[in-house]
Design a protein around this motif. Structure first.
Motif, PDB file in Angstrom:
ATOM      1  N   MET A 196      -6.643   0.174   9.153  1.00 47.52           N
ATOM      2  CA  MET A 196      -6.064   1.616   9.711  1.00 47.52           C
ATOM      3  C   MET A 196      -6.541   1.840  11.527  1.00 47.52           C
ATOM      4  SD  MET A 196      -5.238   3.811   6.476  1.00 47.52           S
ATOM      5  CE  MET A 196      -6.792   4.134   5.901  1.00 47.52           C
ATOM      6  N   ASP A 197      -5.903   1.718  12.409  1.00 47.52           N
ATOM      7  CA  ASP A 197      -6.710   2.436  13.784  1.00 47.52           C
ATOM      8  C   ASP A 197      -5.497   3.841  13.746  1.00 47.52           C
ATOM      9  OD1 ASP A 197      -6.533  -1.056  14.339  1.00 47.52           O
ATOM     10  OD2 ASP A 197      -8.385   0.091  13.238  1.00 47.52           O
ATOM     11  N   SER A 198      -6.151   4.226  14.980  1.00 47.85           N
ATOM     12  CA  SER A 198      -5.826   6.085  15.675  1.00 47.85           C
ATOM     13  C   SER A 198      -5.240   6.466  14.185  1.00 47.85           C
ATOM     14  CB  SER A 198      -4.566   4.985  15.731  1.00 47.85           C
ATOM     15  OG  SER A 198      -5.078   4.316  17.301  1.00 47.85           O
ATOM     16  N   LEU A 199      -6.137   6.606  13.444  1.00 47.24           N
ATOM     17  CA  LEU A 199      -6.040   7.755  12.130  1.00 47.24           C
ATOM     18  C   LEU A 199      -5.437   8.871  12.793  1.00 47.24           C
ATOM     19  CD1 LEU A 199      -7.882   6.521   9.218  1.00 47.24           C
ATOM     20  CD2 LEU A 199      -5.790   6.714   9.331  1.00 47.24           C
ATOM     21  N   LYS A 200      -4.919   9.818  11.592  1.00 46.34           N
ATOM     22  CA  LYS A 200      -4.427  10.974  12.221  1.00 46.34           C
ATOM     23  C   LYS A 200      -4.060  12.030  11.095  1.00 46.34           C
ATOM     24  CE  LYS A 200      -0.739   9.536  14.626  1.00 46.34           C
ATOM     25  NZ  LYS A 200       0.962   9.203  15.079  1.00 46.34           N
ATOM     26  N   PRO A 201      -4.862  13.276  11.195  1.00 46.00           N
ATOM     27  CA  PRO A 201      -4.675  14.288   9.846  1.00 46.00           C
ATOM     28  C   PRO A 201      -3.545  13.482   9.207  1.00 46.00           C
ATOM     29  CG  PRO A 201      -5.509  15.267  11.536  1.00 46.00           C
ATOM     30  CD  PRO A 201      -4.967  13.846  12.504  1.00 46.00           C
ATOM     31  N   GLU A 202      -2.784  13.436   9.842  1.00 45.88           N
ATOM     32  CA  GLU A 202      -1.183  13.632   8.755  1.00 45.88           C
ATOM     33  C   GLU A 202      -1.339  12.104   7.673  1.00 45.88           C
ATOM     34  OE1 GLU A 202      -0.984  14.681  11.816  1.00 45.88           O
ATOM     35  OE2 GLU A 202      -0.107  13.401  12.575  1.00 45.88           O
ATOM     36  N   ASP A 203      -2.411  11.189   8.395  1.00 43.27           N
ATOM     37  CA  ASP A 203      -2.418   9.580   7.156  1.00 43.27           C
ATOM     38  C   ASP A 203      -4.091  10.194   6.616  1.00 43.27           C
ATOM     39  OD1 ASP A 203      -2.723   8.029  10.357  1.00 43.27           O
ATOM     40  OD2 ASP A 203      -0.709   8.356   8.753  1.00 43.27           O
ATOM     41  N   THR A 204      -4.122  11.212   5.697  1.00 43.40           N
ATOM     42  CA  THR A 204      -4.719  11.996   4.611  1.00 43.40           C
ATOM     43  C   THR A 204      -3.915  11.586   3.428  1.00 43.40           C
ATOM     44  OG1 THR A 204      -6.428  13.594   5.984  1.00 43.40           O
ATOM     45  CG2 THR A 204      -5.916  13.593   3.631  1.00 43.40           C
ATOM     46  N   GLY A 205      -4.364  11.268   2.472  1.00 44.46           N
ATOM     47  CA  GLY A 205      -3.580  10.861   0.839  1.00 44.46           C
ATOM     48  C   GLY A 205      -4.361  10.145  -0.147  1.00 44.46           C
ATOM     49  N   VAL A 206      -3.936   9.602  -0.991  1.00 45.77           N
ATOM     50  CA  VAL A 206      -5.148   8.540  -1.902  1.00 45.77           C
ATOM     51  C   VAL A 206      -4.077   7.359  -1.541  1.00 45.77           C
ATOM     52  CG1 VAL A 206      -5.469   8.001  -4.288  1.00 45.77           C
ATOM     53  CG2 VAL A 206      -5.805  10.677  -3.434  1.00 45.77           C
ATOM     54  N   TYR A 207      -4.579   6.531  -1.469  1.00 40.54           N
ATOM     55  CA  TYR A 207      -3.632   5.296  -0.839  1.00 40.54           C
ATOM     56  C   TYR A 207      -4.186   4.171  -1.990  1.00 40.54           C
ATOM     57  CZ  TYR A 207      -3.553   6.378   3.317  1.00 40.54           C
ATOM     58  OH  TYR A 207      -2.653   6.860   4.843  1.00 40.54           O
ATOM     59  N   PHE A 208      -3.231   3.719  -2.539  1.00 36.80           N
ATOM     60  CA  PHE A 208      -3.012   2.509  -3.955  1.00 36.80           C
ATOM     61  C   PHE A 208      -2.438   1.743  -3.454  1.00 36.80           C
ATOM     62  CE2 PHE A 208      -3.405   6.042  -7.499  1.00 36.80           C
ATOM     63  CZ  PHE A 208      -2.903   7.715  -6.677  1.00 36.80           C
ATOM     64  N   CYS A 209      -2.449   0.463  -3.597  1.00 38.44           N
ATOM     65  CA  CYS A 209      -1.874  -1.262  -4.089  1.00 38.44           C
ATOM     66  C   CYS A 209      -1.281  -1.314  -5.388  1.00 38.44           C
ATOM     67  CB  CYS A 209      -3.294  -2.109  -3.470  1.00 38.44           C
ATOM     68  SG  CYS A 209      -4.446  -2.579  -5.244  1.00 38.44           S
ATOM     69  N   TRP A 257       0.988  -1.072  -0.253  1.00 38.97           N
ATOM     70  CA  TRP A 257       0.106   0.141   0.185  1.00 38.97           C
ATOM     71  C   TRP A 257       0.836   1.212   0.356  1.00 38.97           C
ATOM     72  CZ3 TRP A 257      -5.211   0.546  -0.476  1.00 38.97           C
ATOM     73  CH2 TRP A 257      -5.593  -0.705  -0.640  1.00 38.97           C
ATOM     74  N   TYR A 258       0.707   2.098  -0.389  1.00 37.79           N
ATOM     75  CA  TYR A 258       1.221   3.530  -1.128  1.00 37.79           C
ATOM     76  C   TYR A 258       0.223   4.814  -0.623  1.00 37.79           C
ATOM     77  CZ  TYR A 258       5.542   1.357  -3.723  1.00 37.79           C
ATOM     78  OH  TYR A 258       6.585   0.542  -3.568  1.00 37.79           O
ATOM     79  N   ARG A 259       1.158   5.606  -0.057  1.00 43.67           N
ATOM     80  CA  ARG A 259       0.000   7.167   0.206  1.00 43.67           C
ATOM     81  C   ARG A 259       0.430   7.777  -0.862  1.00 43.67           C
ATOM     82  NH1 ARG A 259      -0.263   7.265   5.841  1.00 43.67           N
ATOM     83  NH2 ARG A 259       1.447   8.525   6.148  1.00 43.67           N
ATOM     84  N   GLN A 260      -0.390   8.681  -1.215  1.00 49.01           N
ATOM     85  CA  GLN A 260      -0.015   9.900  -2.043  1.00 49.01           C
ATOM     86  C   GLN A 260      -0.790  11.271  -1.347  1.00 49.01           C
ATOM     87  OE1 GLN A 260       0.158   9.591  -6.464  1.00 49.01           O
ATOM     88  NE2 GLN A 260       1.439  11.866  -6.143  1.00 49.01           N
ATOM     89  N   ALA A 261      -0.198  11.871  -0.754  1.00 52.56           N
ATOM     90  CA  ALA A 261      -0.442  13.394   0.539  1.00 52.56           C
ATOM     91  C   ALA A 261      -0.575  14.557  -1.008  1.00 52.56           C
ATOM     92  CB  ALA A 261       0.288  14.007   1.646  1.00 52.56           C
ATOM     93  N   PRO A 262      -1.609  15.056  -0.636  1.00 55.24           N
ATOM     94  CA  PRO A 262      -1.352  16.283  -1.494  1.00 55.24           C
ATOM     95  C   PRO A 262      -0.181  16.949  -2.041  1.00 55.24           C
ATOM     96  CG  PRO A 262      -3.461  16.547  -0.314  1.00 55.24           C
ATOM     97  CD  PRO A 262      -2.574  14.931   0.381  1.00 55.24           C
ATOM     98  N   GLY A 263       0.829  17.288  -2.848  1.00 57.42           N
ATOM     99  CA  GLY A 263       1.564  17.894  -2.801  1.00 57.42           C
ATOM    100  C   GLY A 263       2.526  17.047  -2.493  1.00 57.42           C
ATOM    101  N   LYS A 264       2.611  15.935  -2.946  1.00 60.40           N
ATOM    102  CA  LYS A 264       3.723  15.100  -2.033  1.00 60.40           C
ATOM    103  C   LYS A 264       4.153  14.028  -2.889  1.00 60.40           C
ATOM    104  CE  LYS A 264       4.230  17.042   3.008  1.00 60.40           C
ATOM    105  NZ  LYS A 264       4.197  15.943   4.141  1.00 60.40           N
ATOM    106  N   LYS A 265       5.038  13.071  -2.553  1.00 63.20           N
ATOM    107  CA  LYS A 265       5.423  11.841  -3.731  1.00 63.20           C
ATOM    108  C   LYS A 265       5.257  10.733  -3.256  1.00 63.20           C
ATOM    109  CE  LYS A 265       9.625  10.441  -1.640  1.00 63.20           C
ATOM    110  NZ  LYS A 265       9.308   9.396  -1.559  1.00 63.20           N
ATOM    111  N   ARG A 266       4.473   9.621  -3.524  1.00 58.18           N
ATOM    112  CA  ARG A 266       3.677   8.422  -3.703  1.00 58.18           C
ATOM    113  C   ARG A 266       4.795   7.844  -2.423  1.00 58.18           C
ATOM    114  NH1 ARG A 266       1.272   5.083  -7.937  1.00 58.18           N
ATOM    115  NH2 ARG A 266       0.008   7.231  -8.234  1.00 58.18           N
ATOM    116  N   ASP A 267       4.573   7.836  -1.270  1.00 57.96           N
ATOM    117  CA  ASP A 267       5.392   6.528  -0.475  1.00 57.96           C
ATOM    118  C   ASP A 267       4.727   5.592   0.304  1.00 57.96           C
ATOM    119  OD1 ASP A 267       6.673   9.670   1.343  1.00 57.96           O
ATOM    120  OD2 ASP A 267       7.714   8.774  -0.334  1.00 57.96           O
ATOM    121  N   VAL A 268       5.072   4.746   0.800  1.00 56.81           N
ATOM    122  CA  VAL A 268       4.938   3.603   1.515  1.00 56.81           C
ATOM    123  C   VAL A 268       4.827   3.313   2.139  1.00 56.81           C
ATOM    124  CG1 VAL A 268       6.862   2.204   1.742  1.00 56.81           C
ATOM    125  CG2 VAL A 268       5.446   0.740   0.987  1.00 56.81           C
ATOM    126  N   VAL A 269       3.739   2.749   2.556  1.00 56.07           N
ATOM    127  CA  VAL A 269       2.927   3.021   3.945  1.00 56.07           C
ATOM    128  C   VAL A 269       3.824   1.240   4.831  1.00 56.07           C
ATOM    129  CG1 VAL A 269       1.220   2.936   5.346  1.00 56.07           C
ATOM    130  CG2 VAL A 269       1.582   4.058   3.344  1.00 56.07           C
TER     131      VAL A 269
END
Length: 113
Positions: free
Chosen positions: A80-93, A34-46
């Motif tokens: 995904m538990d205990s979610l934080k605002p910084e977890d916001t983004g588009v998630y890709f598998c 699973w990868y996450r891409q936050a607004p304006g940032k690159k896609r990172d593996v989660v």
């Protein structure tokens, strides 16, 4: 070949479960991540899981996210538990098969404070 689902809007501290469904056997993929891409940032593996069920997590989600594989349903889930605002983004598998990468469409996760 991969389809992601399960995103949505949740308050901080809440939970979501993402699912990545394969059109064929999920065991064909050596690694599902699973990868996450936050607004304006690159896609990172989660998080990632191998065909042998070895798992790996980004430091930012350790202890809060759990990746798992269901070989019968041909899905990989991300709890995904205990979610934080910084977890916001588009998630890709992403699935790796031999030398190829296969991407599902993204699913939006928004965590409000």
């Amino acid at each position: 070949q991969l389809q992601a689902s399960g995103g949505g809007l949740v308050q901080a501290g809440g939970s979501l479960r993402l699912s990545c469904a394969a059109s064929g056997s999920i065991r064909n993929f050596h690694v599902i991540a699973w990868y996450r891409q936050a607004p304006g940032k690159k896609r990172d593996v989660v998080a990632s899981i191998t065909s042998g069920d070895s798992t790996n997590y980004a430091d930012s989600v350790k202890g809060r996210f759990t990746i798992s594989r269901d070989n019968v349903k041909n899905t990989v889930s991300l709890q995904m538990d205990s979610l934080k605002p910084e977890d916001t983004g588009v998630y890709f598998c992403n699935g790796k098969f031999l030398l190829s990468d296969y991407w599902g469409q993204g699913t939006q996760v928004t965590v409000s404070s």
